[in-house]
Design a protein around this motif. Structure first.
Motif, mmCIF file in Angstrom:
data_model
loop_
_atom_site.group_PDB
_atom_site.id
_atom_site.type_symbol
_atom_site.label_atom_id
_atom_site.label_comp_id
_atom_site.label_asym_id
_atom_site.label_seq_id
_atom_site.Cartn_x
_atom_site.Cartn_y
_atom_site.Cartn_z
ATOM 1 N N TYR A 157 1.826 -7.885 -10.640
ATOM 2 C CA TYR A 157 1.375 -6.493 -10.579
ATOM 3 C C TYR A 157 0.365 -6.294 -9.455
ATOM 4 N N LEU A 158 -0.561 -7.209 -9.277
ATOM 5 C CA LEU A 158 -1.577 -7.073 -8.240
ATOM 6 C C LEU A 158 -0.961 -7.106 -6.844
ATOM 7 N N ALA A 159 0.239 -7.613 -6.719
ATOM 8 C CA ALA A 159 0.886 -7.672 -5.412
ATOM 9 C C ALA A 159 1.350 -6.302 -4.930
ATOM 10 N N PHE A 160 1.534 -5.344 -5.859
ATOM 11 C CA PHE A 160 2.091 -4.048 -5.424
ATOM 12 C C PHE A 160 1.507 -2.839 -6.150
ATOM 13 N N GLY A 161 0.582 -3.036 -7.095
ATOM 14 C CA GLY A 161 0.222 -1.971 -8.016
ATOM 15 C C GLY A 161 -1.008 -1.158 -7.692
#
Length: 363
Positions: A157-161
């Motif tokens: 999630y932290l890669a794109f959120g």
């Protein structure tokens, strides 16, 4: 005199089901607001429930042309919105999710702004989830000398959120749950938190500060600060002791007769703080629809402006049966009333309903 729950419902239904709808799909999404899209079919169903005749091809074309977009935004959820709406959601996401990101990443040398800028630069072309997660890993190792998050669900999630990336299905089926890829969408303007709050009030109001906070993912302190900055707000006492705010010149309240088949995570549920959803349904019915165990929601049945049950179109085939369940002590939807919403559902999903069952459930 304080507003009643019926007053609040009628005022909100006037925004969510406008009596004089815009002629095109983008205008209609502008009227009713971003659609939570944890289930990919929700935008198709949500638009069809509000604007019968909306087709699967029409919504798909809007996605393909970029006139509407989908991405991870407020509360870490997926929303479908116009590009301007998406930019406003992104502004709220960066503030509302900031504490969570800081706690998970524990940055000591770099900043979130630097990470987000680097991610956006990397995603000027479409990138897979794996590629974005690898980019996050490389950035953390280079800046922090460690990586404690990638390889875990939170790391993906932290890669794109962070609210700046839109997504599209790799297989091209916008109504399916296929794997996505992501690209940065530069905002046309510099959106603010006030833009996000105005968006909420325009599409969902009247709202309590708690409603705005739940929908946007912002803390109450941020919501109060923004509300103080927005000129011309109308304030009224509500049925629960809360103050309800709205934009001046809101459309006249309306009653909504008949039956609608709403999508999972519909705005009538997700636009409001849990305690404020009783404007549309009884608490026991809402508890039945929303599973605390897995966070999933049954697709609501709306009868005369009240959520009084749920429905299922089981299976994935082009031809499938439809099951409608209504709760005891509510009005049973007549089969003749279901003909139009079933037709709207079929056009939106590109399916044929082969059989319709209507059952009662004691709640």
């Amino acid at each position: 005199m304080a507003l009643t729950w019926d007053d609040l419902a009628a005022a909100s239904l006037a925004r969510q089901f406008p009596s004089d709808p815009a002629p095109d799909l983008v205008g209609r999404l502008t009227e009713t607001g971003p659609i939570q899209s944890q289930t990919a079919r929700s935008p198709f169903l949500g638009l069809a429930a509000r604007y019968p005749g909306t087709t699967r091809e029409e919504v798909t074309e809007a996605y393909e042309s970029g006139s509407v977009v989908r991405g991870s935004t407020i509360r870490g959820t997926v929303h479908t919105a116009t590009p301007d709406q998406f930019a406003a959601l992104g502004a709220a996401t960066r503030v509302g999710q900031r504490t969570l990101w800081m706690r998970m990443l524990r940055l000591e040398h770099g900043t979130l702004e630097e990470l987000w800028t680097a991610t956006e630069a990397f995603a000027t072309d479409w990138r897979s989830t794996d590629a974005l997660e690898q980019h996050l890993h490389d950035w953390l190792v280079a800046r922090e000398g460690r990586d404690d998050v990638t390889g875990q669900p939170a790391g993906r999630y932290l890669a794109f959120g962070h609210g700046g990336l839109v997504r599209r299905p790799v297989n091209g089926d916008w109504s399916g749950q296929g794997a996505p890829e992501y690209r940065f969408l530069p905002p046309a303007t510099d959106p603010t938190l006030a833009d996000a709050v105005r968006l909420h009030l325009r599409c969902h109001g009247p709202s309590s500060r708690q409603d705005v906070a739940w929908w946007s993912g912002l803390g109450l302190r941020h919501v109060d600060s923004v509300l103080d900055q927005v000129d011309g707000l109308v304030r009224d006492d509500g049925p629960d002791g809360r103050t309800y705010v709205d934009l001046a010149g809101a459309p006249a309240p309306r009653e909504l007769a008949g039956v609608r088949l709403l999508p999972e995570f519909d705005a009538l549920m997700c636009g409001y703080d849990p305690a404020g959803r009783v404007r549309f349904s009884e608490k026991a019915h809402l508890d039945r629809l929303w599973s605390g165990a897995n966070g999933m929601v049954l697709a609501p049945l709306l009868v005369d402006g009240r959520i009084t049950g749920y429905w299922r179109a089981t299976g994935t085939a082009k031809r499938r049966p439809l099951e409608v369940t209504w709760f005891s002590r509510t009005r049973k939807p007549r089969r003749t009333e279901l003909e139009a919403p079933v037709s709207a559902l079929g056009a939106a999903l590109g399916i044929t309903v082969t059989d319709l069952s209507v059952e009662r459930e004691v709640v």
